[in-house]
Design a protein around this motif. Structure first.
Motif, PDB file in Angstrom:
ATOM      1  N   LEU A  48       5.133  -8.915   4.714  1.00 15.88           N
ATOM      2  CA  LEU A  48       4.328 -10.026   4.197  1.00 15.88           C
ATOM      3  C   LEU A  48       3.841 -10.948   5.312  1.00 15.88           C
ATOM      4  CD1 LEU A  48       6.303 -10.979   0.961  1.00 15.88           C
ATOM      5  CD2 LEU A  48       3.910 -10.244   1.058  1.00 15.88           C
ATOM      6  N   SER A  49       4.670 -11.120   6.332  1.00 18.86           N
ATOM      7  CA  SER A  49       4.300 -12.026   7.425  1.00 18.86           C
ATOM      8  C   SER A  49       3.104 -11.506   8.222  1.00 18.86           C
ATOM      9  CB  SER A  49       5.488 -12.242   8.366  1.00 18.86           C
ATOM     10  OG  SER A  49       5.864 -11.019   8.983  1.00 18.86           O
ATOM     11  N   GLN A  50       2.812 -10.202   8.092  1.00 27.11           N
ATOM     12  CA  GLN A  50       1.679  -9.615   8.821  1.00 27.11           C
ATOM     13  C   GLN A  50       0.387  -9.645   8.009  1.00 27.11           C
ATOM     14  OE1 GLN A  50       2.565  -5.806  10.836  1.00 27.11           O
ATOM     15  NE2 GLN A  50       4.700  -6.101  10.216  1.00 27.11           N
ATOM     16  N   LEU A  51       0.489 -10.068   6.757  1.00 35.97           N
ATOM     17  CA  LEU A  51      -0.684 -10.083   5.888  1.00 35.97           C
ATOM     18  C   LEU A  51      -1.395 -11.428   5.971  1.00 35.97           C
ATOM     19  CD1 LEU A  51       0.804  -8.258   2.762  1.00 35.97           C
ATOM     20  CD2 LEU A  51      -0.393  -7.276   4.733  1.00 35.97           C
ATOM     21  N   GLU A  52      -2.685 -11.396   5.666  1.00 29.36           N
ATOM     22  CA  GLU A  52      -3.506 -12.600   5.734  1.00 29.36           C
ATOM     23  C   GLU A  52      -3.970 -12.960   4.327  1.00 29.36           C
ATOM     24  OE1 GLU A  52      -6.429 -11.846   8.795  1.00 29.36           O
ATOM     25  OE2 GLU A  52      -4.942 -10.749   9.986  1.00 29.36           O
ATOM     26  N   SER A  53      -5.181 -13.470   4.177  1.00 31.15           N
ATOM     27  CA  SER A  53      -5.734 -13.701   2.841  1.00 31.15           C
ATOM     28  C   SER A  53      -6.975 -12.826   2.697  1.00 31.15           C
ATOM     29  CB  SER A  53      -6.066 -15.175   2.611  1.00 31.15           C
ATOM     30  OG  SER A  53      -7.032 -15.623   3.522  1.00 31.15           O
ATOM     31  N   TYR A  54      -7.198 -12.334   1.474  1.00 30.92           N
ATOM     32  CA  TYR A  54      -8.173 -11.263   1.261  1.00 30.92           C
ATOM     33  C   TYR A  54      -9.114 -11.574   0.100  1.00 30.92           C
ATOM     34  CZ  TYR A  54      -4.789  -8.938   4.250  1.00 30.92           C
ATOM     35  OH  TYR A  54      -3.951  -8.630   5.295  1.00 30.92           O
ATOM     36  N   ASP A  55     -10.288 -10.938   0.172  1.00 34.73           N
ATOM     37  CA  ASP A  55     -11.289 -11.090  -0.889  1.00 34.73           C
ATOM     38  C   ASP A  55     -11.053 -10.114  -2.032  1.00 34.73           C
ATOM     39  OD1 ASP A  55     -13.312 -13.019   0.469  1.00 34.73           O
ATOM     40  OD2 ASP A  55     -12.959 -11.469   1.976  1.00 34.73           O
ATOM     41  N   GLY A  56     -10.345  -9.038  -1.747  1.00 33.85           N
ATOM     42  CA  GLY A  56     -10.018  -8.052  -2.774  1.00 33.85           C
ATOM     43  C   GLY A  56      -8.681  -7.411  -2.465  1.00 33.85           C
ATOM     44  N   ILE A  57      -7.856  -7.227  -3.493  1.00 31.74           N
ATOM     45  CA  ILE A  57      -6.523  -6.634  -3.310  1.00 31.74           C
ATOM     46  C   ILE A  57      -6.282  -5.596  -4.401  1.00 31.74           C
ATOM     47  CG2 ILE A  57      -4.025  -7.049  -3.291  1.00 31.74           C
ATOM     48  CD1 ILE A  57      -4.567  -9.889  -2.346  1.00 31.74           C
ATOM     49  N   PHE A  58      -5.737  -4.451  -3.982  1.00 30.41           N
ATOM     50  CA  PHE A  58      -5.320  -3.419  -4.934  1.00 30.41           C
ATOM     51  C   PHE A  58      -3.855  -3.090  -4.683  1.00 30.41           C
ATOM     52  CE2 PHE A  58      -5.080   1.161  -6.279  1.00 30.41           C
ATOM     53  CZ  PHE A  58      -5.218   0.916  -7.635  1.00 30.41           C
ATOM     54  N   PHE A  59      -3.100  -2.921  -5.768  1.00 31.46           N
ATOM     55  CA  PHE A  59      -1.660  -2.668  -5.677  1.00 31.46           C
ATOM     56  C   PHE A  59      -1.326  -1.397  -6.442  1.00 31.46           C
ATOM     57  CE2 PHE A  59       2.747  -3.135  -7.103  1.00 31.46           C
ATOM     58  CZ  PHE A  59       3.391  -3.609  -5.968  1.00 31.46           C
ATOM     59  N   ASP A  60      -0.764  -0.416  -5.733  1.00 31.00           N
ATOM     60  CA  ASP A  60      -0.383   0.846  -6.378  1.00 31.00           C
ATOM     61  C   ASP A  60       0.716   1.495  -5.542  1.00 31.00           C
ATOM     62  OD1 ASP A  60      -0.187   3.172  -7.832  1.00 31.00           O
ATOM     63  OD2 ASP A  60      -2.081   4.018  -7.138  1.00 31.00           O
ATOM     64  N   THR A  61       1.947   1.157  -5.851  1.00 32.52           N
ATOM     65  CA  THR A  61       3.073   1.688  -5.076  1.00 32.52           C
ATOM     66  C   THR A  61       3.841   2.699  -5.909  1.00 32.52           C
ATOM     67  OG1 THR A  61       4.538  -0.090  -5.812  1.00 32.52           O
ATOM     68  CG2 THR A  61       3.318  -0.452  -3.768  1.00 32.52           C
ATOM     69  N   TYR A  62       4.399   3.691  -5.237  1.00 31.34           N
ATOM     70  CA  TYR A  62       5.198   4.706  -5.925  1.00 31.34           C
ATOM     71  C   TYR A  62       6.679   4.418  -5.707  1.00 31.34           C
ATOM     72  CZ  TYR A  62       7.343   9.090  -7.240  1.00 31.34           C
ATOM     73  OH  TYR A  62       8.142  10.027  -7.836  1.00 31.34           O
ATOM     74  N   GLY A  63       7.462   4.649  -6.756  1.00 29.48           N
ATOM     75  CA  GLY A  63       8.905   4.504  -6.627  1.00 29.48           C
ATOM     76  C   GLY A  63       9.386   3.076  -6.802  1.00 29.48           C
ATOM     77  N   GLU A  64       8.468   2.180  -7.171  1.00 31.65           N
ATOM     78  CA  GLU A  64       8.869   0.812  -7.460  1.00 31.65           C
ATOM     79  C   GLU A  64       8.786   0.584  -8.970  1.00 31.65           C
ATOM     80  OE1 GLU A  64       8.088  -1.706  -3.445  1.00 31.65           O
ATOM     81  OE2 GLU A  64       6.594  -1.924  -5.008  1.00 31.65           O
ATOM     82  N   TYR A  65       9.287  -0.546  -9.388  1.00 26.59           N
ATOM     83  CA  TYR A  65       9.360  -0.832 -10.811  1.00 26.59           C
ATOM     84  C   TYR A  65       8.511  -2.046 -11.161  1.00 26.59           C
ATOM     85  CZ  TYR A  65      13.250   2.424 -10.566  1.00 26.59           C
ATOM     86  OH  TYR A  65      14.008   3.537 -10.353  1.00 26.59           O
ATOM     87  N   TYR A  66       8.445  -2.327 -12.452  1.00 25.36           N
ATOM     88  CA  TYR A  66       7.656  -3.460 -12.927  1.00 25.36           C
ATOM     89  C   TYR A  66       8.079  -4.755 -12.236  1.00 25.36           C
ATOM     90  CZ  TYR A  66       5.792  -6.921 -16.153  1.00 25.36           C
ATOM     91  OH  TYR A  66       5.145  -7.994 -16.691  1.00 25.36           O
TER      92      TYR A  66
END
Length: 206
Positions: free
Chosen positions: A95-113
């Motif tokens: 998270l510390s390496q991320l900035e702010s974005y105009d568009g974000i998509f989230f699709d991870t495998y092996g994680e839960y709600y």
């Protein structure tokens, strides 16, 4: 395990499959509608990232945690694209390496709600005020009743964070013949309609 039409885990469960391509193209169109800087969490087969590249974003950040997928990304030249930044690791750890974005998509495998809920808590820092957020809406993809319940639940939780959610129906029945699931242990999607979520700040959507 990689093939042309699917990525499988060690238990023959599908991580991502080619039938999702039209959905990923629709997700990319939504999150790239304002141009700018784009973030994708979870590369998979690269379907959504390939679609994102067609919109020529100013920057395209990809977070990928799976070593084999990461290696395949580099092998296929993703690390050499001018506007692409690859971050290897779990999104929770980078998270510390991320900035702010105009568009974000989230699709991870092996994680839960719960993991997605946790990610949503970071949206106010990660998503620009006028930005668009979307996620792979595969929650309870084998049960129409519980799928609707989850859709409403996510929309309510995002509303509490200050985001409106529009669910765009996309018919997928014709994409899913029996041959689609050959060799796959778990049919993770069995519904006729996919509801593509488009989320944005309530202030911006009014």
């Amino acid at each position: 395990m990689f093939s042309e039409d699917k990525v499988m885990d060690t238990e023959s469960k599908a991580v991502m499959m080619a039938w999702e391509r039209p959905l990923m193209e629709a997700h990319a169109k939504a999150i790239c509608s304002g141009g700018g800087h784009i973030l994708n969490i979870g590369f998979g087969m690269g379907l959504v990232d390939t679609a994102i590249q067609q919109y020529k974003p100013l920057s395209h950040t990809i977070v990928e945690a799976h070593p084999e997928v990461y290696g395949r990304m580099l092998q296929n030249g993703w690390g050499e694209k001018e506007n692409v930044k690859i971050i290897f690791g779990r999104w929770q750890d980078v998270l510390s390496q991320l900035e702010s974005y105009d568009g974000i998509f989230f699709d991870t495998y092996g994680e839960y709600y719960e993991d997605m809920r946790e990610f949503h808590q970071h949206l106010p820092q990660l998503l620009k005020p006028e930005g668009i957020y979307s996620f792979f809406n595969g929650l309870c993809g084998g049960n129409p009743f519980f799928h609707v319940v989850y859709c409403q639940l996510v929309a309510l939780e995002l509303d509490n964070l200050g985001y409106s959610t529009q669910l765009i129906p996309l018919p997928v029945k014709d994409c899913l013949g029996e041959e689609t699931w050959e060799g796959v242990k778990h049919k993770y999607w069995q519904l006729d309609t996919y509801y593509l979520p488009v989320c944005q700040s309530i202030d911006d959507s009014e």
